[in-house]
Design a protein around this motif. Structure first.
Motif, short mmCIF file in Angstrom:
data_model
loop_
_atom_site.label_atom_id
_atom_site.label_comp_id
_atom_site.label_asym_id
_atom_site.label_seq_id
_atom_site.Cartn_x
_atom_site.Cartn_y
_atom_site.Cartn_z
N GLN A 305 32.81 28.99 39.94
CA GLN A 305 32.45 28.79 41.35
C GLN A 305 33.70 28.63 42.21
O GLN A 305 33.80 29.18 43.30
CB GLN A 305 31.56 27.56 41.51
N GLN A 306 34.67 27.85 41.71
CA GLN A 306 35.88 27.60 42.49
C GLN A 306 36.97 28.63 42.24
O GLN A 306 37.72 28.97 43.16
CB GLN A 306 36.40 26.20 42.17
N ALA A 307 37.07 29.15 41.01
CA ALA A 307 38.14 30.10 40.69
C ALA A 307 37.98 31.43 41.40
O ALA A 307 38.94 32.20 41.51
CB ALA A 307 38.21 30.33 39.18
N SER A 308 36.78 31.71 41.90
CA SER A 308 36.55 32.97 42.62
C SER A 308 37.07 32.92 44.06
O SER A 308 36.96 33.90 44.78
CB SER A 308 35.06 33.33 42.62
N GLY A 309 37.64 31.78 44.49
CA GLY A 309 38.37 31.76 45.76
C GLY A 309 37.68 31.17 46.96
O GLY A 309 38.20 31.28 48.07
N THR A 469 39.21 38.74 42.96
CA THR A 469 38.24 39.79 42.62
C THR A 469 38.11 39.94 41.11
O THR A 469 37.01 40.02 40.56
CB THR A 469 38.66 41.14 43.24
N GLY A 470 39.25 39.96 40.42
CA GLY A 470 39.24 40.08 38.97
C GLY A 470 38.55 38.90 38.30
O GLY A 470 37.77 39.07 37.35
N ILE A 471 38.82 37.69 38.79
CA ILE A 471 38.17 36.50 38.23
C ILE A 471 36.66 36.57 38.44
O ILE A 471 35.87 36.23 37.55
CB ILE A 471 38.75 35.23 38.89
N ALA A 472 36.24 37.02 39.62
CA ALA A 472 34.80 37.13 39.91
C ALA A 472 34.12 38.14 39.00
O ALA A 472 32.97 37.93 38.57
CB ALA A 472 34.60 37.51 41.38
N MET A 473 34.82 39.22 38.66
CA MET A 473 34.24 40.21 37.74
C MET A 473 34.05 39.62 36.35
O MET A 473 33.02 39.85 35.70
CB MET A 473 35.15 41.45 37.69
N VAL A 474 35.02 38.85 35.89
CA VAL A 474 34.88 38.18 34.58
C VAL A 474 33.70 37.21 34.60
O VAL A 474 32.92 37.11 33.64
CB VAL A 474 36.18 37.44 34.21
N SER A 475 33.54 36.50 35.72
CA SER A 475 32.47 35.51 35.82
C SER A 475 31.09 36.18 35.76
O SER A 475 30.16 35.61 35.19
CB SER A 475 32.61 34.69 37.11
N TRP A 476 30.96 37.38 36.33
CA TRP A 476 29.66 38.07 36.29
C TRP A 476 29.25 38.33 34.84
O TRP A 476 28.10 38.10 34.45
CB TRP A 476 29.72 39.38 37.08
#
Length: 539
Positions: A305-309, A469-476
């Motif tokens: 939640q937080q690492a996605s910015g 963006t890259g972190i959010a893709m991993v989270s998905w």
């Protein structure tokens, strides 16, 4: 185990093995809203407004603090971001505190601590004094963030738990908006007075909230853990939609707490008291597969939640808008009000969807929208940075994607992190387990807040958002793989859903078999059906 879920959703109705009737295939009814539970959830969740206000107001106040106290960007980063690191101490302590003195008095304690911190910040005469105030306020924020979702989830009926448990995020967003409005309103005052009013005025609502919370009942699940069955039954009668539902809820809670069902509910107190002893051992030293899976999900959802910015956008939105081409301080503050308004509107949308379409669809669609928004924002900021002339289309695109990013965050990822982590832990582990998720949330938020300026100076602002963006893709991928649907389940049924890391494969296979057999089961990923059919290893 008595199942309240069997009365609330078709999914859990199918979990038993009785012959199905036509009623099983009727569309799910609209969840009922218990007014007393609704009022209690509102009061408890309003403590979250403290974090929201501090986050929003500091984004603008930092501009004036830097000018007045003549501090560097590094000190601004520390000032803005360290409250989240300080809140780690409050979040970690809140789990044990709430097991000891109860959920309600922990909320009162959170308000009292934040009140002291707000006064210290409002009367600060120098940077060191201001940082002391930030430390005290951070402890209060940590307490508030942990206890509000836990109390609300324990009080709420299963049919409306998602709706009510999303209220803390609603008030965080409302607080952010109030902080932005406060920036704009007090910016007209003198340089020395303006930022102090912005920070100190938050002492007023913290007192009102602490007093209002005293009118709320204690969590029925905490009361059962203390053996206070009669008190718990009274609360459940008020927060359930019927006497039968209250009885079912109490039976489930007693079983989860290890109290024999033959113990009469009219008994004032039984010899069953728990103050959270041994919880750390069960969570970290000797966890069962079920508890390990739950802990990974609770900590993971707060990390991503937080690492996605999101805090980079909320805390430093004036800087982002400046990089996008907006130069006037007033215009930047006005643009941040638009961000806060968008967050507040879309979180309200999410509250009405959580109990209708479920957690999984919302979080996956939310993260998908965030990924797209971050990629376009990063691209537009990169183009603006490398252009020698102002490009109105790129500026407009950057501003639009900032707003779309916070909108997608608020309609899924924002509220679900608090709802999901507060509902999946077993009763005995819930308070301290949820505090670990909040601690991770505040740790990552603090890292983001204290490093974002340095990060974008090192790799450009566009590069920073490509990283998000890259972190959010991993989270998905993480959410798709590990997170079962919890919609419609009672808190006491949650452990059935966890412990089998092959649940997604098994649920898809079961759904295909169900469709071939023509049973009409339309559960999302079949999770509610599959997980109820037998014990999961490690229960």
């Amino acid at each position: 185990m008595a199942s309240l879920g069997a009365e609330t959703t078709a999914a859990t109705t199918h979990a038993d093995h009785r012959p199905k009737t036509l009623a099983d295939f009727d569309p799910p009814q609209k969840p009922k809203r218990n007014k007393f539970a609704f009022a209690c959830a509102i009061l408890a969740s309003m403590t979250s407004i403290l974090l929201g206000y501090d986050t929003g107001v500091m984004s603008g106040a930092a501009i004036y603090i830097k000018k007045d106290l003549k501090i560097s960007d590094v000190k601004v980063e520390l000032l803005v971001g360290t409250i989240n690191l300080y809140s780690l101490f409050g979040a970690a302590a809140a789990g044990r505190t709430s097991d000891w003195i109860g959920r309600r008095y922990t909320i009162v304690l959170a308000g009292a601590i934040f009140f002291i911190g707000a006064l210290l910040m409002g009367f600060a005469t120098n940077y060191a004094f201001l940082m002391v105030g930030r430390f005290v306020a951070g402890i209060g924020v940590g307490y508030a963030l942990m206890i509000a979702p836990v109390y609300t989830s324990e009080l709420s009926p299963a049919a409306s738990r998602g709706f009510l448990s999303s209220f803390p995020e609603v008030f965080i967003n409302g607080g952010v908006l109030l902080g932005y409005v406060s920036n704009y309103a007090f910016s007209k005052l003198s340089l020395q007075l303006g930022w102090r009013m912005m920070l100190g005025i938050s002492a007023v609502p913290s007192v009102l909230l602490a007093v209002g919370v005293l009118a709320m009942p204690e969590s029925p699940r905490w009361l059962v853990m203390q053996g206070r069955l009669r008190d718990a039954r009274k609360v459940l009668d008020k927060t359930s939609n019927s006497k039968d539902e209250a009885a079912l809820r109490l039976a489930d809670i007693k079983e989860a707490a290890g109290i024999p069902q033959e113990c009469n509910d009219d008994v004032v107190r039984v010899e069953k008291r728990s103050h959270g002893e041994g919880v750390w051992r069960e969570l970290f030293l000797h966890p069962t597969p079920t508890v390990r899976h739950i802990l990974i999900c609770a900590i993971g959802i707060h990390f991503f939640q937080q690492a996605s910015g999101i805090d980079a956008v909320v805390l430093y939105s004036p800087r982002i808008f400046e990089k996008a081409g907006i130069k006037s301080d007033n215009d930047k503050l006005l643009a941040t009000v638009g961000v806060g308004f968008t967050k507040t509107i879309f979180i309200l949308v999410a509250t009405f969807l959580l109990d209708r379409i479920g957690r999984r669809p919302l979080i996956l669609s939310s993260m998908g929208g965030m990924i797209l928004s971050l990629a376009i924002l990063a691209s537009s900021l990169t183009i603006i940075t490398h252009s020698d002339v102002k490009l109105p289309w790129a500026v407009g695109l950057a501003i639009t994607t900032v707003i779309s990013f916070v909108a997608f965050f608020s309609m899924g990822m924002g509220p679900i992190a608090w709802v999901y982590s507060s509902e999946i832990f077993p009763l005995r582990l819930r308070a301290q387990g949820a505090s670990m998720g909040v601690a991770m949330n505040r740790f990552v938020s603090g890292i983001m807040g204290t490093t974002f300026l340095s990060l974008y100076k090192a790799m450009t602002i566009g590069g920073a958002f490509f990283l998000f963006t890259g972190i959010a893709m991993v989270s998905w991928v993480f959410f798709y793989t590990l997170y079962p649907e919890t919609q419609g389940k009672t808190l006491e049924e949650m452990d059935v859903l966890f412990g089998n890391l092959n649940w997604l494969r098994d649920s898809k296979r079961n759904k295909r078999n169900s469709q071939l057999n023509g049973d009409g089961n339309g559960n999302i990923d079949g999770s509610s059906n599959v997980q109820s059919k037998g014990p999961v290893p490690g229960r």
